[in-house]
Design a protein around this motif. Structure first.
Motif, PDB file in Angstrom:
ATOM      1  N   GLU A  23      28.604  23.362 -21.862  1.00 40.72           N
ATOM      2  CA  GLU A  23      27.401  23.865 -21.202  1.00 40.72           C
ATOM      3  C   GLU A  23      26.402  22.735 -20.973  1.00 40.72           C
ATOM      4  O   GLU A  23      25.754  22.659 -19.924  1.00 40.72           O
ATOM      5  CB  GLU A  23      26.778  24.975 -22.037  1.00 40.72           C
ATOM      6  N   ALA A  24      26.264  21.855 -21.947  1.00 40.45           N
ATOM      7  CA  ALA A  24      25.361  20.711 -21.799  1.00 40.45           C
ATOM      8  C   ALA A  24      25.833  19.807 -20.661  1.00 40.45           C
ATOM      9  O   ALA A  24      25.024  19.351 -19.852  1.00 40.45           O
ATOM     10  CB  ALA A  24      25.281  19.929 -23.107  1.00 40.45           C
ATOM     11  N   ILE A  25      27.132  19.555 -20.580  1.00 44.54           N
ATOM     12  CA  ILE A  25      27.670  18.722 -19.496  1.00 44.54           C
ATOM     13  C   ILE A  25      27.375  19.371 -18.143  1.00 44.54           C
ATOM     14  O   ILE A  25      26.991  18.695 -17.187  1.00 44.54           O
ATOM     15  CB  ILE A  25      29.177  18.455 -19.700  1.00 44.54           C
ATOM     16  N   ALA A  26      27.510  20.695 -18.067  1.00 41.25           N
ATOM     17  CA  ALA A  26      27.231  21.403 -16.820  1.00 41.25           C
ATOM     18  C   ALA A  26      25.750  21.320 -16.436  1.00 41.25           C
ATOM     19  O   ALA A  26      25.408  21.334 -15.248  1.00 41.25           O
ATOM     20  CB  ALA A  26      27.667  22.862 -16.933  1.00 41.25           C
ATOM     21  N   LEU A  27      24.854  21.233 -17.418  1.00 40.21           N
ATOM     22  CA  LEU A  27      23.415  21.117 -17.152  1.00 40.21           C
ATOM     23  C   LEU A  27      23.004  19.714 -16.712  1.00 40.21           C
ATOM     24  O   LEU A  27      21.954  19.546 -16.093  1.00 40.21           O
ATOM     25  CB  LEU A  27      22.621  21.464 -18.417  1.00 40.21           C
ATOM     26  N   LEU A  44      22.213   3.016 -29.219  1.00 35.93           N
ATOM     27  CA  LEU A  44      22.296   2.993 -27.762  1.00 35.93           C
ATOM     28  C   LEU A  44      22.991   1.723 -27.285  1.00 35.93           C
ATOM     29  O   LEU A  44      23.847   1.773 -26.388  1.00 35.93           O
ATOM     30  CB  LEU A  44      20.906   3.070 -27.128  1.00 35.93           C
ATOM     31  N   LYS A  45      22.620   0.601 -27.878  1.00 37.55           N
ATOM     32  CA  LYS A  45      23.226  -0.677 -27.488  1.00 37.55           C
ATOM     33  C   LYS A  45      24.714  -0.706 -27.809  1.00 37.55           C
ATOM     34  O   LYS A  45      25.511  -1.262 -27.060  1.00 37.55           O
ATOM     35  CB  LYS A  45      22.509  -1.839 -28.169  1.00 37.55           C
ATOM     36  N   ARG A  46      25.082  -0.082 -28.914  1.00 41.85           N
ATOM     37  CA  ARG A  46      26.475  -0.098 -29.352  1.00 41.85           C
ATOM     38  C   ARG A  46      27.332   0.889 -28.556  1.00 41.85           C
ATOM     39  O   ARG A  46      28.475   0.591 -28.212  1.00 41.85           O
ATOM     40  CB  ARG A  46      26.537   0.226 -30.839  1.00 41.85           C
ATOM     41  N   GLU A  47      26.796   2.073 -28.226  1.00 38.62           N
ATOM     42  CA  GLU A  47      27.623   3.146 -27.672  1.00 38.62           C
ATOM     43  C   GLU A  47      27.240   3.624 -26.281  1.00 38.62           C
ATOM     44  O   GLU A  47      27.963   4.435 -25.703  1.00 38.62           O
ATOM     45  CB  GLU A  47      27.583   4.348 -28.628  1.00 38.62           C
ATOM     46  N   GLY A  48      26.096   3.175 -25.744  1.00 42.69           N
ATOM     47  CA  GLY A  48      25.642   3.710 -24.471  1.00 42.69           C
ATOM     48  C   GLY A  48      24.916   5.024 -24.683  1.00 42.69           C
ATOM     49  O   GLY A  48      24.606   5.412 -25.815  1.00 42.69           O
ATOM     50  N   THR A  49      24.648   5.729 -23.587  1.00 39.19           N
ATOM     51  CA  THR A  49      23.918   6.991 -23.662  1.00 39.19           C
ATOM     52  C   THR A  49      24.335   7.895 -22.517  1.00 39.19           C
ATOM     53  O   THR A  49      25.172   7.527 -21.684  1.00 39.19           O
ATOM     54  CB  THR A  49      22.390   6.743 -23.655  1.00 39.19           C
ATOM     55  N   ILE A  50      23.749   9.044 -22.445  1.00 44.44           N
ATOM     56  CA  ILE A  50      23.971   9.969 -21.336  1.00 44.44           C
ATOM     57  C   ILE A  50      23.160   9.443 -20.152  1.00 44.44           C
ATOM     58  O   ILE A  50      21.966   9.132 -20.305  1.00 44.44           O
ATOM     59  CB  ILE A  50      23.542  11.398 -21.721  1.00 44.44           C
ATOM     60  N   PRO A  51      23.769   9.329 -18.976  1.00 49.03           N
ATOM     61  CA  PRO A  51      23.039   8.801 -17.819  1.00 49.03           C
ATOM     62  C   PRO A  51      21.744   9.578 -17.554  1.00 49.03           C
ATOM     63  O   PRO A  51      21.727  10.808 -17.563  1.00 49.03           O
ATOM     64  CB  PRO A  51      24.023   8.982 -16.662  1.00 49.03           C
ATOM     65  N   GLY A  52      20.667   8.823 -17.357  1.00 46.03           N
ATOM     66  CA  GLY A  52      19.378   9.419 -17.057  1.00 46.03           C
ATOM     67  C   GLY A  52      18.609   9.935 -18.257  1.00 46.03           C
ATOM     68  O   GLY A  52      17.485  10.425 -18.106  1.00 46.03           O
ATOM     69  N   ALA A  53      19.185   9.844 -19.462  1.00 49.95           N
ATOM     70  CA  ALA A  53      18.498  10.359 -20.647  1.00 49.95           C
ATOM     71  C   ALA A  53      17.251   9.535 -20.951  1.00 49.95           C
ATOM     72  O   ALA A  53      17.248   8.313 -20.807  1.00 49.95           O
ATOM     73  CB  ALA A  53      19.432  10.357 -21.856  1.00 49.95           C
ATOM     74  N   LYS A 118      30.934  12.546 -25.827  1.00 53.50           N
ATOM     75  CA  LYS A 118      31.949  11.530 -25.489  1.00 53.50           C
ATOM     76  C   LYS A 118      33.354  12.114 -25.590  1.00 53.50           C
ATOM     77  O   LYS A 118      34.178  11.897 -24.705  1.00 53.50           O
ATOM     78  CB  LYS A 118      31.834  10.315 -26.410  1.00 53.50           C
ATOM     79  N   ALA A 119      33.644  12.832 -26.673  1.00 51.35           N
ATOM     80  CA  ALA A 119      34.977  13.405 -26.884  1.00 51.35           C
ATOM     81  C   ALA A 119      35.349  14.398 -25.782  1.00 51.35           C
ATOM     82  O   ALA A 119      36.525  14.536 -25.440  1.00 51.35           O
ATOM     83  CB  ALA A 119      35.050  14.081 -28.246  1.00 51.35           C
ATOM     84  N   ALA A 120      34.331  15.067 -25.212  1.00 45.17           N
ATOM     85  CA  ALA A 120      34.580  16.049 -24.156  1.00 45.17           C
ATOM     86  C   ALA A 120      34.660  15.405 -22.768  1.00 45.17           C
ATOM     87  O   ALA A 120      34.875  16.084 -21.776  1.00 45.17           O
ATOM     88  CB  ALA A 120      33.477  17.110 -24.167  1.00 45.17           C
ATOM     89  N   GLY A 121      34.482  14.088 -22.701  1.00 47.89           N
ATOM     90  CA  GLY A 121      34.574  13.394 -21.423  1.00 47.89           C
ATOM     91  C   GLY A 121      33.291  13.427 -20.617  1.00 47.89           C
ATOM     92  O   GLY A 121      33.332  13.195 -19.403  1.00 47.89           O
ATOM     93  N   GLY A 122      32.153  13.707 -21.266  1.00 45.94           N
ATOM     94  CA  GLY A 122      30.882  13.687 -20.556  1.00 45.94           C
ATOM     95  C   GLY A 122      30.569  12.282 -20.048  1.00 45.94           C
ATOM     96  O   GLY A 122      31.030  11.287 -20.621  1.00 45.94           O
ATOM     97  N   PRO A 123      29.807  12.186 -18.966  1.00 48.50           N
ATOM     98  CA  PRO A 123      29.495  10.861 -18.417  1.00 48.50           C
ATOM     99  C   PRO A 123      28.676  10.035 -19.401  1.00 48.50           C
ATOM    100  O   PRO A 123      27.859  10.574 -20.148  1.00 48.50           O
ATOM    101  CB  PRO A 123      28.694  11.155 -17.150  1.00 48.50           C
ATOM    102  N   ILE A 124      28.936   8.734 -19.391  1.00 48.07           N
ATOM    103  CA  ILE A 124      28.256   7.801 -20.302  1.00 48.07           C
ATOM    104  C   ILE A 124      27.713   6.633 -19.486  1.00 48.07           C
ATOM    105  O   ILE A 124      28.414   6.082 -18.639  1.00 48.07           O
ATOM    106  CB  ILE A 124      29.209   7.292 -21.393  1.00 48.07           C
TER     107      ILE A 124
END
Length: 129
Positions: A23-27, A44-53, A118-124
């Motif tokens: 649901e979060a990915i869809a939002l 954040l530096k080590r793993e990235g983040t959700i785009p636009g967060a 990340k495990a669900a394939g959400g954009p990073i």
């Protein structure tokens, strides 16, 4: 005896909206929805983040949200729906509950946090890393 943090997290989780990761990915990217990354800058530096967060460090969050604070950030006065996340939804449960108690609405957190995203394939967005 101290109060176990796991109890505090469980109580906070029960009191706030927790979005299943799908649901979060869809939002993501929807107008009027702001994702807020409360993790430490090193994460954040080590793993990235959700785009636009929006990055709002956990230690400053309440100060950034309170419009009467000298540290208030306009992003939190937007009227958006805020979706908070950390690595695994412990810090975000506590943060979402605190902000909900302050009157910020609507608020939610991501079930399982950034790890589940990340495990669900959400954009990073790796640009933070």
């Amino acid at each position: 005896m101290i109060r176990p943090v796991a109890d505090m997290v469980a109580e906070a989780t029960a009191a706030v909206e927790t979005l299943p990761v799908a649901e979060a990915i869809a939002l993501h990217g929807q107008p009027g929805v702001t994702f807020v990354d409360i993790r430490d800058v090193r994460e954040l530096k080590r793993e990235g983040t959700i785009p636009g967060a929006l990055h709002a460090p956990r230690g400053m969050l309440e100060f950034w949200v309170d419009p009467a604070s000298p540290y208030a950030k306009p992003a939190f006065q937007s009227g958006d729906r805020f979706v908070f996340f950390c690595a695994s939804a412990w810090r975000s449960a506590l943060a979402t509950k605190a902000l909900q108690d302050m009157g910020l609405a609507p608020v939610a957190q991501i079930e399982g946090g950034f790890s589940a995203w990340k495990a669900a394939g959400g954009p990073i967005d790796p640009s933070s890393s």
